[in-house]
Design an enzyme around this catalytic site. Structure first.
Site, PDB file in Angstrom:
ATOM      1  N   HIS A   1       0.857  -1.248   0.114  1.00 14.48           N
ATOM      2  CA  HIS A   1       0.026   0.161  -0.076  1.00 14.48           C
ATOM      3  C   HIS A   1       0.674   1.068  -0.100  1.00 14.48           C
ATOM      4  CE1 HIS A   1      -3.072  -2.718   2.089  1.00 14.48           C
ATOM      5  NE2 HIS A   1      -3.570  -2.463   0.918  1.00 14.48           N
TER       6      HIS A   1
ATOM      7  N   SER B   1      -3.183  -8.689   2.910  1.00 12.77           N
ATOM      8  CA  SER B   1      -3.324  -8.181   4.332  1.00 12.77           C
ATOM      9  C   SER B   1      -4.066  -9.420   5.075  1.00 12.77           C
ATOM     10  CB  SER B   1      -4.568  -7.295   4.281  1.00 12.77           C
ATOM     11  OG  SER B   1      -3.968  -6.113   3.764  1.00 12.77           O
TER      12      SER B   1
ATOM     13  N   LYS C   1     -17.831  -6.830   5.529  1.00 14.43           N
ATOM     14  CA  LYS C   1     -16.316  -7.386   5.539  1.00 14.43           C
ATOM     15  C   LYS C   1     -16.069  -7.557   7.079  1.00 14.43           C
ATOM     16  CE  LYS C   1     -13.640  -6.752   1.360  1.00 14.43           C
ATOM     17  NZ  LYS C   1     -12.433  -5.983   0.762  1.00 14.43           N
TER      18      LYS C   1
ATOM     19  N   ARG D   1      -1.704  -6.652  -7.933  1.00 20.51           N
ATOM     20  CA  ARG D   1      -0.428  -7.468  -7.573  1.00 20.51           C
ATOM     21  C   ARG D   1      -0.282  -8.711  -8.719  1.00 20.51           C
ATOM     22  NH1 ARG D   1      -2.752  -8.737  -2.015  1.00 20.51           N
ATOM     23  NH2 ARG D   1      -4.293  -9.111  -3.411  1.00 20.51           N
TER      24      ARG D   1
END
Length: 163
Positions: A17, A128, A41, A90
């Protein structure tokens, strides 16, 4: 003003990040980093904790600010007169998801563009959820998150174990 938005859950903020933030702040006059609230979430850190952690990490950059937002990111961008959304990717899986999201955002506001920015290769594996799992087993996080984030992760996980 050339202003961009970089939104995410940042649970927790990673070196990946920060890589996107640092590179974006060099391209745009102002970068608004947005902790997006998504009630569907499950997060380890509250949205306020994530804002505080990010604010600590970006305080040395005068053209970066951290915000909290519950709603559509195009609405945030429009309200803050930003015309670019930065999306870090990514891998192809990220790209596929982000591409679909960019089409939806373009449909919601044709004036807002999406810029895909791949992380540097050394950050491709940073996810994460994997970092949180590694932290829960006491693994070495030094190459994945800044030291203040590692400390916050360990404290949060220890607190959750004691509950």
């Amino acid at each position: 003003m050339n202003r961009a938005v970089f939104a995410g859950s940042f649970d927790p903020p990673t070196f990946g990040h920060l890589n996107i933030i640092e590179r974006s702040r060099g391209i745009f006059e102002e970068l608004l980093v947005v902790v997006a609230v998504n009630r569907s979430k499950q997060h380890l850190f509250t949205e306020y904790e994530r804002c505080a952690l990010l604010s600590q990490l970006v305080k040395q950059w005068d053209n970066v600010s951290v915000h909290l937002w519950e709603g559509l990111i195009v609405d945030f961008a429009r309200e803050h007169k930003a015309n670019v959304l930065i999306r870090g990717i990514r891998n192809m899986s990220d790209f596929s998801y982000e591409f679909d999201l960019s089409l939806m955002n373009k449909g919601l506001d044709p004036q807002i563009e999406t810029l895909f920015m791949p992380t540097e290769p050394r950050f491709f594996v940073l996810k994460s959820s994997s970092i949180k799992e590694l932290a829960s087993f006491g693994g070495n996080l030094s190459g994945m998150v800044p030291q203040p984030i590692e400390q916050a992760l360990r404290q949060k996980l220890q607190k959750n174990r004691n509950i």
